[in-house]
Design a protein around this motif. Structure first.
Motif, PDB file in Angstrom:
ATOM      1  N   ALA A   1     -20.722 -32.370 -16.605  1.00 20.43           N
ATOM      2  CA  ALA A   1     -21.348 -31.597 -17.399  1.00 20.43           C
ATOM      3  C   ALA A   1     -22.393 -32.572 -18.191  1.00 20.43           C
ATOM      4  O   ALA A   1     -23.579 -32.112 -18.532  1.00 20.43           O
ATOM      5  CB  ALA A   1     -20.394 -31.179 -18.513  1.00 20.43           C
ATOM      6  N   PHE A   2     -21.799 -33.632 -18.319  1.00 22.13           N
ATOM      7  CA  PHE A   2     -22.816 -34.631 -19.351  1.00 22.13           C
ATOM      8  C   PHE A   2     -24.190 -34.607 -18.806  1.00 22.13           C
ATOM      9  O   PHE A   2     -25.243 -34.528 -19.451  1.00 22.13           O
ATOM     10  CB  PHE A   2     -22.096 -35.986 -19.372  1.00 22.13           C
ATOM     11  CG  PHE A   2     -23.100 -36.920 -20.335  1.00 22.13           C
ATOM     12  CD1 PHE A   2     -23.244 -36.857 -21.534  1.00 22.13           C
ATOM     13  CD2 PHE A   2     -23.593 -38.084 -19.502  1.00 22.13           C
ATOM     14  CE1 PHE A   2     -24.089 -37.635 -22.350  1.00 22.13           C
ATOM     15  CE2 PHE A   2     -24.483 -38.861 -20.174  1.00 22.13           C
ATOM     16  CZ  PHE A   2     -24.739 -38.435 -21.638  1.00 22.13           C
TER      17      PHE A   2
ATOM     18  N   SER B   1     -13.714 -28.364 -15.614  1.00 25.00           N
ATOM     19  CA  SER B   1     -15.126 -29.078 -16.217  1.00 25.00           C
ATOM     20  C   SER B   1     -14.500 -28.897 -17.791  1.00 25.00           C
ATOM     21  O   SER B   1     -14.209 -28.149 -18.483  1.00 25.00           O
ATOM     22  CB  SER B   1     -16.270 -28.345 -16.030  1.00 25.00           C
ATOM     23  OG  SER B   1     -17.436 -29.032 -16.693  1.00 25.00           O
TER      24      SER B   1
ATOM     25  N   GLU C   1     -21.860 -17.624 -30.522  1.00 24.87           N
ATOM     26  CA  GLU C   1     -20.389 -17.750 -30.459  1.00 24.87           C
ATOM     27  C   GLU C   1     -19.518 -16.383 -30.822  1.00 24.87           C
ATOM     28  O   GLU C   1     -20.268 -15.471 -31.857  1.00 24.87           O
ATOM     29  CB  GLU C   1     -20.122 -18.694 -31.523  1.00 24.87           C
ATOM     30  CG  GLU C   1     -19.156 -19.695 -30.909  1.00 24.87           C
ATOM     31  CD  GLU C   1     -19.098 -20.952 -31.879  1.00 24.87           C
ATOM     32  OE1 GLU C   1     -17.987 -20.934 -32.470  1.00 24.87           O
ATOM     33  OE2 GLU C   1     -19.970 -21.808 -32.056  1.00 24.87           O
TER      34      GLU C   1
ATOM     35  N   ILE D   1     -22.874 -22.026 -18.064  1.00 23.18           N
ATOM     36  CA  ILE D   1     -21.717 -21.712 -19.008  1.00 23.18           C
ATOM     37  C   ILE D   1     -21.819 -22.116 -20.245  1.00 23.18           C
ATOM     38  O   ILE D   1     -21.783 -21.418 -21.383  1.00 23.18           O
ATOM     39  CB  ILE D   1     -20.333 -22.628 -18.488  1.00 23.18           C
ATOM     40  CG1 ILE D   1     -19.969 -21.938 -17.229  1.00 23.18           C
ATOM     41  CG2 ILE D   1     -19.295 -22.115 -19.602  1.00 23.18           C
ATOM     42  CD1 ILE D   1     -19.301 -20.848 -16.881  1.00 23.18           C
ATOM     43  N   ALA D   2     -22.326 -23.430 -20.358  1.00 27.01           N
ATOM     44  CA  ALA D   2     -22.811 -24.017 -21.946  1.00 27.01           C
ATOM     45  C   ALA D   2     -23.904 -23.201 -22.569  1.00 27.01           C
ATOM     46  O   ALA D   2     -23.556 -23.001 -23.924  1.00 27.01           O
ATOM     47  CB  ALA D   2     -23.237 -25.195 -21.667  1.00 27.01           C
TER      48      ALA D   2
ATOM     49  N   ASP E   1     -17.903 -35.552 -23.885  1.00 26.28           N
ATOM     50  CA  ASP E   1     -18.147 -34.258 -23.476  1.00 26.28           C
ATOM     51  C   ASP E   1     -17.185 -33.261 -24.267  1.00 26.28           C
ATOM     52  O   ASP E   1     -17.805 -32.187 -24.388  1.00 26.28           O
ATOM     53  CB  ASP E   1     -17.690 -34.083 -21.830  1.00 26.28           C
ATOM     54  CG  ASP E   1     -18.494 -35.143 -21.196  1.00 26.28           C
ATOM     55  OD1 ASP E   1     -18.187 -36.441 -21.794  1.00 26.28           O
ATOM     56  OD2 ASP E   1     -19.094 -34.744 -20.096  1.00 26.28           O
TER      57      ASP E   1
ATOM     58  N   THR F   1     -22.151 -25.467 -14.590  1.00 28.73           N
ATOM     59  CA  THR F   1     -22.002 -26.090 -15.915  1.00 28.73           C
ATOM     60  C   THR F   1     -22.813 -25.511 -17.092  1.00 28.73           C
ATOM     61  O   THR F   1     -22.534 -25.407 -18.394  1.00 28.73           O
ATOM     62  CB  THR F   1     -21.436 -27.572 -15.933  1.00 28.73           C
ATOM     63  OG1 THR F   1     -22.487 -28.079 -15.277  1.00 28.73           O
ATOM     64  CG2 THR F   1     -20.106 -27.906 -15.316  1.00 28.73           C
TER      65      THR F   1
ATOM     66  N   LEU G   1     -18.335 -14.045 -20.910  1.00 27.83           N
ATOM     67  CA  LEU G   1     -18.011 -15.462 -20.532  1.00 27.83           C
ATOM     68  C   LEU G   1     -16.812 -15.890 -19.798  1.00 27.83           C
ATOM     69  O   LEU G   1     -16.938 -16.759 -19.093  1.00 27.83           O
ATOM     70  CB  LEU G   1     -18.273 -16.086 -22.106  1.00 27.83           C
ATOM     71  CG  LEU G   1     -18.201 -17.642 -21.979  1.00 27.83           C
ATOM     72  CD1 LEU G   1     -19.625 -18.379 -21.100  1.00 27.83           C
ATOM     73  CD2 LEU G   1     -18.482 -18.135 -23.420  1.00 27.83           C
TER      74      LEU G   1
ATOM     75  N   PHE H   1     -14.566 -23.888 -23.800  1.00 26.61           N
ATOM     76  CA  PHE H   1     -14.569 -22.168 -23.991  1.00 26.61           C
ATOM     77  C   PHE H   1     -12.970 -21.784 -24.323  1.00 26.61           C
ATOM     78  O   PHE H   1     -12.967 -21.014 -24.807  1.00 26.61           O
ATOM     79  CB  PHE H   1     -15.711 -21.661 -23.149  1.00 26.61           C
ATOM     80  CG  PHE H   1     -15.352 -20.249 -22.809  1.00 26.61           C
ATOM     81  CD1 PHE H   1     -15.599 -19.567 -23.917  1.00 26.61           C
ATOM     82  CD2 PHE H   1     -14.539 -19.701 -21.758  1.00 26.61           C
ATOM     83  CE1 PHE H   1     -15.380 -17.953 -23.860  1.00 26.61           C
ATOM     84  CE2 PHE H   1     -14.426 -18.321 -21.771  1.00 26.61           C
ATOM     85  CZ  PHE H   1     -14.812 -17.613 -22.707  1.00 26.61           C
TER      86      PHE H   1
ATOM     87  N   SER I   1     -17.046 -17.980 -16.592  1.00 27.18           N
ATOM     88  CA  SER I   1     -16.098 -18.964 -16.250  1.00 27.18           C
ATOM     89  C   SER I   1     -15.127 -19.039 -15.067  1.00 27.18           C
ATOM     90  O   SER I   1     -15.005 -19.861 -14.273  1.00 27.18           O
ATOM     91  CB  SER I   1     -15.224 -19.354 -17.346  1.00 27.18           C
ATOM     92  OG  SER I   1     -15.947 -19.732 -18.592  1.00 27.18           O
TER      93      SER I   1
ATOM     94  N   VAL J   1     -16.906 -28.357 -20.109  1.00 21.95           N
ATOM     95  CA  VAL J   1     -17.471 -27.036 -20.779  1.00 21.95           C
ATOM     96  C   VAL J   1     -16.569 -25.925 -20.780  1.00 21.95           C
ATOM     97  O   VAL J   1     -16.276 -25.096 -21.691  1.00 21.95           O
ATOM     98  CB  VAL J   1     -18.799 -26.743 -19.628  1.00 21.95           C
ATOM     99  CG1 VAL J   1     -19.532 -25.578 -20.521  1.00 21.95           C
ATOM    100  CG2 VAL J   1     -19.766 -27.954 -19.575  1.00 21.95           C
ATOM    101  N   ILE J   2     -15.875 -25.765 -19.661  1.00 22.31           N
ATOM    102  CA  ILE J   2     -14.928 -24.643 -19.510  1.00 22.31           C
ATOM    103  C   ILE J   2     -13.674 -24.794 -20.603  1.00 22.31           C
ATOM    104  O   ILE J   2     -13.396 -23.902 -21.134  1.00 22.31           O
ATOM    105  CB  ILE J   2     -14.488 -24.458 -18.112  1.00 22.31           C
ATOM    106  CG1 ILE J   2     -15.723 -24.472 -17.040  1.00 22.31           C
ATOM    107  CG2 ILE J   2     -13.303 -23.345 -17.803  1.00 22.31           C
ATOM    108  CD1 ILE J   2     -15.603 -23.368 -16.198  1.00 22.31           C
TER     109      ILE J   2
ATOM    110  N   LEU K   1     -26.188 -31.344 -18.285  1.00 23.44           N
ATOM    111  CA  LEU K   1     -26.795 -30.693 -19.493  1.00 23.44           C
ATOM    112  C   LEU K   1     -28.047 -31.561 -19.957  1.00 23.44           C
ATOM    113  O   LEU K   1     -29.013 -30.909 -20.752  1.00 23.44           O
ATOM    114  CB  LEU K   1     -25.680 -30.944 -20.623  1.00 23.44           C
ATOM    115  CG  LEU K   1     -24.770 -29.936 -20.523  1.00 23.44           C
ATOM    116  CD1 LEU K   1     -23.522 -29.965 -21.514  1.00 23.44           C
ATOM    117  CD2 LEU K   1     -25.100 -28.291 -20.423  1.00 23.44           C
TER     118      LEU K   1
END
Lengths: 276, 309
Positions: A212-213, B122, A237, A230-231, B238, A227, A244, B128, A248, B124-125, A216
Motif C-alpha cells: 500500500a505504501f 493489506s 467516511e 480501496i484507500a 501503513d 489498494t 466499500l 477499513f 474490499s 488498507v483493508i 499510494l
C-alpha cells in the motif's frame, strides 16, 4: 469410561479452538457479509447477521461507478510483472550463492537484507525525485520496478534457502555426465527447484498485491492498483459501508485463495527462512 | 606444473554475471537512496544554498522544543506500540500454538488458516475493516459487547486520545498474531520426544512440563519473534496512516516515528516539508533499529544458544 472422557475433552478442545479461530476471523467475515447487504441494512441497529436480503447490487454498482476492472487489471499487471522480473533476476543470483558459495556470500545476503531494516518512508523522497526525473511517476512500469526491488531481498533469500536444500552431488553427477552449464540449469536444477520457485512466486504476488505504501505515494489515477482504489473509496467516511465492503471483498478474494494454499511458505518468507 | 594448471579452476565469469543484476540493480536503486538520506541529514538549506552542518540537525531534533516535543512523543508512542505487541502478541501466540499442537484438535487446517488470514491482508483493508467494526454509530462492536453483557465497556476507541494508540496496536497484533503462532508451533514440534518422555518419567507433566521444559526450549523462537516485531514496529507506518491519516489523530496521540517522518518530509496543512529534518528523523530510526538488531544478535542470541541442541 476412559474413552468417553477423551471424546468429551476432544470436543471441548475443538470447540475452544474453533471459538478462538472464529473470533479472529470475525472481522473479515463481517466485511464479507456486509458486502451482500443494502446500505440501509449495513448500518441497521441491531446488526443483521445472516437474515437479511442477500443482494449482489453492491458489486455491480462498484464496477459501474468506479471501473473496478481497471484497478484490478493494474494490480494483476503490477503484481505479476514485479514477480516475474524479480524471479528472473533472483534465480541466477540465488543459484550462485547456493551452489558456488564464497566468503562473500553471507555478506551479499546481509547487504540485500539491510534495507529491510530501514523505514520505507526514509527512501521515499530520493526515489520520488528519481521517478519525477525519469518520468516514471504514476506508470505501471515504475511501480512494477519499485515493488520488484522492495521484495527482491525476500525473493533472493527464499530461493537461496530452497536451493540450499538441493543436494549439490546431483548437479556434480550431471556435470560428470557431460552436461553443460545451460543444460545443468535447465534440465537438472530447474525441475528440482520448481516447488521452491512456485512458493516464492506465490509469496511475492501476495506481497506485491498488498503493498500500500508505495502504490499510494507513487500513483495517481492511471496506474493505481486495488489498494489505492480501496484507500480512495474510504475517504468519505461512514458512507457506503456496503459498497466499500464489496470492493474490499473483491480485493481480498484472490489473496484469500492463494494464501490458503501457501501458508507454510508464507511464514517461511515472512520470517526470512527462520521457519522451514 | 602442467597438471596444476589443469587442476586450477577457471575463472568463473558466469558467477559474476549471475550475481550482477540482483546486486547492482538493488544497490543502485535501494542502497544509494539510503546513503542519500543519511547524507541529507548532515546538511541544511539556508538562503545562500545548502550547507554542511554536521550533527546540528540531530541536536535540534533532540533538544529544540519545536522538534523535540513531537519527536519524543512519537518515540514514546512507538515504544508503547512495541510494548503492547510484546505483552499481548507473544502470550497469545504461545497460547494459539499450544492449542494448535494439541494432538486432540480436529480440523486443524481450518483453525490455522482462520488465524493466519489477517496476516496476508493489506493494511488498507485492515484499516477499513476495523473502522467498520469499531465505529461508535454504525459499528457492530457495541452490539457484540451487549450480547455478552459488557456494553458499558464500549467507547469510541479510535477517536479518544487515551485509547487510540493502544487500540491500533491491538489491531496490529490481531493482524500479525499468525506469525508468532506458526513460529512457536514449529519450535514446539521440533522438541525431541525423548526429552518429553524423560520429563514424564520424572513425573513432570501437564502445566509443569509446559513451563519447565517446553517454554525454555521455544525461547529462541520467541527471541526471533521479538526482533522481527521490533523491526516491524519501528518501521510501522501503513496501519496508522490508513486508519488515522498522516496527522495521526486525535491530537497526534497515535503519532509514531513513521508518521512523524512522513509529515516532516512532505509537510502537511500548517507546515512546509523539510527534507533535511525528514532525513534526520529517518537516520534516527535507522540507528534505533540498528541498535536493537545488534543488541539482539550480539547479546541475546549468544546467550540463547546454550539452550539449543
Amino acid at each position: 469410561m476412559a474413552r468417553a472422557v477423551t471424546t468429551q475433552r476432544k470436543t471441548i478442545n475443538t470447540t475452544v479452538a474453533w471459538g478462538i479461530g472464529l473470533l479472529i476471523f470475525f472481522p473479515i467475515l463481517w466485511t464479507i457479509l456486509t458486502s451482500f447487504k443494502t446500505e440501509a441494512q449495513a448500518i441497521n441497529d441491531p446488526p443483521l447477521f445472516l437474515f437479511f436480503d442477500w443482494t449482489l447490487e453492491n458489486y455491480t454498482v462498484v464496477q459501474e461507478r468506479s471501473d473496478y476492472m481497471r484497478f484490478l487489471w493494474n494490480s494483476v499487471i503490477i503484481a505479476g510483472g514485479s514477480t516475474l522480473l524479480g524471479i528472473i533476476i533472483a534465480v541466477p543470483a540465488a543459484w550462485s550463492m547456493a551452489f558456488v558459495p564464497s566468503r562473500r556470500t553471507k555478506d551479499i545476503l546481509l547487504w540485500m537484507l539491510s534495507t529491510k531494516m530501514l523505514p520505507a518512508v526514509g527512501v521515499l523522497y530520493p526515489i520520488y525525485l528519481m521517478f519525477i526525473q525519469l518520468g516514471l511517476l504514476d506508470t505501471r512500469i515504475g511501480l512494477t520496478l519499485v515493488l520488484m526491488l522492495i521484495n527482491l531481498p525476500i525473493i533472493v533469500w527464499m530461493l537461496y534457502t530452497y536451493f540450499k536444500e538441493i543436494p549439490g552431488e546431483i548437479l556434480e553427477a550431471a556435470r560428470m555426465d557431460g552436461a553443460t552449464l545451460r543444460e545443468e540449469i535447465l534440465y537438472v536444477l530447474t525441475p528440482m527447484a520448481v516447488p521452491g520457485i512456485a512458493s516464492t512466486v506465490l509469496l511475492n504476488i501476495i506481497l506485491a498485491w498488498n503493498e500500500a505504501f508505495w502504490t499510494l505515494n507513487l500513483t495517481a489515477a492511471k496506474a493505481a492498483p486495488l489498494t489505492a482504489f480501496i484507500a480512495s473509496y474510504s475517504s468519505p467516511e461512514g458512507l457506503f459501508y456496503a459498497k466499500l465492503s464489496a470492493a474490499s471483498t473483491m480485493a481480498i478474494a484472490p489473496i484469500l485463495i492463494m494464501g490458503w494454499f501457501s501458508q507454510k511458505q508464507l511464514v517461511r518468507g515472512l520470517t526470512f527462512g527462520a521457519v522451514k | 606444473m602442467a597438471q596444476q594448471a589443469i587442476l586450477k579452476k577457471p575463472v568463473r565469469w558466469h558467477i559474476a554475471v549471475f550475481l550482477a543484476p540482483a546486486v547492482l540493480v538493488y544497490t543502485a536503486i535501494m542502497i544509494i537512496p539510503l546513503f542519500g538520506t543519511l547524507q541529507l541529514s548532515l546538511f541544511r538549506e539556508v538562503e545562500a544554498g545548502t550547507i554542511y552542518v554536521g550533527l546540528q540537525n540531530f541536536r535540534e531534533l533532540l533538544t529544540d522544543p519545536h522538534w523535540s516535543q513531537s519527536f519524543w512523543n512519537a518515540l514514546w508512542n512507538n515504544t508503547w506500540f512495541f510494548i503492547i505487541h510484546m505483552l499481548v502478541q507473544n502470550p497469545i501466540g504461545i497460547l494459539l500454538a499450544a492449542i494448535l499442537s494439541n494432538p486432540k484438535l480436529r480440523m486443524r487446517a481450518f483453525y490455522r488458516t482462520a488465524i493466519f488470514v489477517p496476516t496476508i491482508l493489506s493494511f488498507v483493508i485492515v484499516g477499513f475493516v476495523w473502522k467498520l467494526i469499531l465505529s461508535p454509530i454504525w459499528g457492530v462492536a457495541p452490539n457484540l459487547l451487549d450480547l455478552v453483557g459488557l456494553k458499558f465497556l464500549f467507547a469510541p476507541w479510535l477517536g479518544k486520545e487515551e485509547y487510540a494508540l493502544t487500540t491500533l496496536a491491538l489491531v496490529s497484533v490481531w493482524q500479525f498474531v499468525g506469525i508468532p503462532m506458526m513460529l512457536i508451533y514449529a519450535a514446539l514440534l521440533s522438541i525431541p520426544d525423548e526429552i518429553l518422555e524423560a520429563a514424564e518419567c520424572d513425573g513432570v507433566t501437564g502445566m509443569a512440563q509446559f513451563w519447565k521444559i517446553k517454554l525454555p526450549l521455544v525461547l529462541p523462537a520467541i527471541g526471533i519473534i521479538s526482533i522481527l516485531t521490533f523491526v516491524g514496529n519501528f518501521n510501522a507506518f501503513d496501519l496508522i496512516y490508513s486508519a488515522q491519516g498522516a496527522l495521526a489523530g486525535p491530537n497526534f496521540s497515535t503519532d509514531i516515528l513513521g508518521t512523524f517522518l512522513y509529515r516532516t518530509f512532505f509537510g502537511f496543512q500548517l507546515q512546509l516539508g523539510d527534507t533535511h529534518m525528514g532525513a534526520t528523523i529517518a537516520s534516527m530510526m535507522f540507528f534505533i533499529i540498528l541498535t536493537g538488531v545488534s543488541l539482539y544478535l550480539f547479546v541475546i542470541q549468544r546467550r540463547m544458544q546454550r539452550y539449543q541442541f
